[in-house]
Design an enzyme around this catalytic site. Structure first.
Site, PDB file in Angstrom:
ATOM      1  N   ASP A   9       6.811  94.131  41.029  1.00 18.74           N
ATOM      2  CA  ASP A   9       7.586  93.526  39.957  1.00 18.74           C
ATOM      3  C   ASP A   9       7.515  92.020  40.203  1.00 18.74           C
ATOM      4  O   ASP A   9       8.298  91.480  40.982  1.00 18.74           O
ATOM      5  CB  ASP A   9       9.031  94.032  40.009  1.00 18.74           C
ATOM      6  CG  ASP A   9       9.884  93.464  38.890  1.00 18.74           C
ATOM      7  OD1 ASP A   9       9.322  93.081  37.846  1.00 18.74           O
ATOM      8  OD2 ASP A   9      11.118  93.389  39.065  1.00 18.74           O
ATOM      9  N   GLU A  70       3.807  94.919  36.797  1.00 21.95           N
ATOM     10  CA  GLU A  70       4.460  94.821  35.486  1.00 21.95           C
ATOM     11  C   GLU A  70       3.738  93.804  34.609  1.00 21.95           C
ATOM     12  O   GLU A  70       3.424  92.696  35.041  1.00 21.95           O
ATOM     13  CB  GLU A  70       5.923  94.419  35.635  1.00 21.95           C
ATOM     14  CG  GLU A  70       6.676  94.381  34.308  1.00 21.95           C
ATOM     15  CD  GLU A  70       8.160  94.154  34.475  1.00 21.95           C
ATOM     16  OE1 GLU A  70       8.663  93.150  33.940  1.00 21.95           O
ATOM     17  OE2 GLU A  70       8.814  94.977  35.141  1.00 21.95           O
ATOM     18  N   ASP A 143      15.007  94.566  41.765  1.00 21.44           N
ATOM     19  CA  ASP A 143      13.584  94.241  41.719  1.00 21.44           C
ATOM     20  C   ASP A 143      12.765  95.237  42.548  1.00 21.44           C
ATOM     21  O   ASP A 143      11.643  95.595  42.178  1.00 21.44           O
ATOM     22  CB  ASP A 143      13.350  92.825  42.247  1.00 21.44           C
ATOM     23  CG  ASP A 143      14.248  91.812  41.577  1.00 21.44           C
ATOM     24  OD1 ASP A 143      13.839  91.246  40.549  1.00 21.44           O
ATOM     25  OD2 ASP A 143      15.374  91.608  42.062  1.00 21.44           O
TER      26      ASP A 143
END
Length: 204
Positions: A9, A70, A143
């Site tokens: 992420d 991501e 996260d």
């Protein structure tokens, strides 16, 4: 064969990292998770170096088969987009240097894969990640949980994992073994194929 996925992420202040091993029966097991980053008072070069050094350490220690990162979205503010994009570039380059494939997934894809809803909030994602990985406590911060969700999503989305009738139905899946997201993707692909065939175009 077990697939090891490193989910990322990306971000400069907080870059979530999560490694999972996923078996052919879709059973996912936690390997490691964490968050790295730096404060905004540091220069961009120093902040990117933190991400670069960290991803190299994780690649060395865990030797993933694939990275799931991501995908950057433009609806975020410009400064956030730039930071996420820059961190993503560093991560992708590190993987490419080693010949490790990288897959990009949108937040809605990840939410749909692990919760069954593309509109789920972070709390719901964390809850399902905790259940899927059979953890005693939720992975924190968010996260890290997002990175684990990315890793799980990629393994489940690949469509190469088989499920036998004796295997348990995991959270976010149907008895056939497909996640909600996978079913939607397959339906969309089939519909697009039919439309192309009707229009006389070949399907690729």
């Amino acid at each position: 064969m077990t697939l090891r996925v490193l989910g990322v992420d990306p971000g400069l202040t907080r870059c979530g990292l999560g490694v999972v091993d996923v078996e052919p029966n879709r059973r996912a097991t936690l390997v490691a998770f964490g968050v790295v980053g730096s404060t905004p008072d540091k220069g961009l070069d120093a902040r990117l170096l933190v991400v670069a050094d960290s991803i190299e350490r994780w690649l060395n220690e865990y030797s993933p088969d694939v990275l799931a990162v991501e995908r950057v979205f433009s609806q975020l503010n410009v400064s956030t987009v730039m930071g996420v994009a820059q961190a993503s570039g560093v991560v992708i380059a590190a993987a490419a240097r080693r010949g490790i494939p990288v897959a990009l997934h949108t937040p809605s894809e990840v939410k749909a894969a692990v919760t069954g809803s593309g509109r789920a909030d972070k709390a719901a994602v964390t809850t399902m990640v905790t259940k899927i990985l059979r953890l005693d406590a939720p992975p924190t911060p968010a996260d890290a949980a997002d990175a684990l969700a990315l890793a799980i999503t990629h393994a489940w989305r690949m469509g190469t994992l088989s499920v036998s009738a004796a295997d348990p139905v995991l959270p976010g899946t149907s008895p056939s073994g497909a996640t909600a997201a996978q079913r939607l993707w397959r339906e969309a692909e089939a519909k697009a194929k039919r439309n192309k065939e009707k229009s006389g175009h070949s399907w690729r």
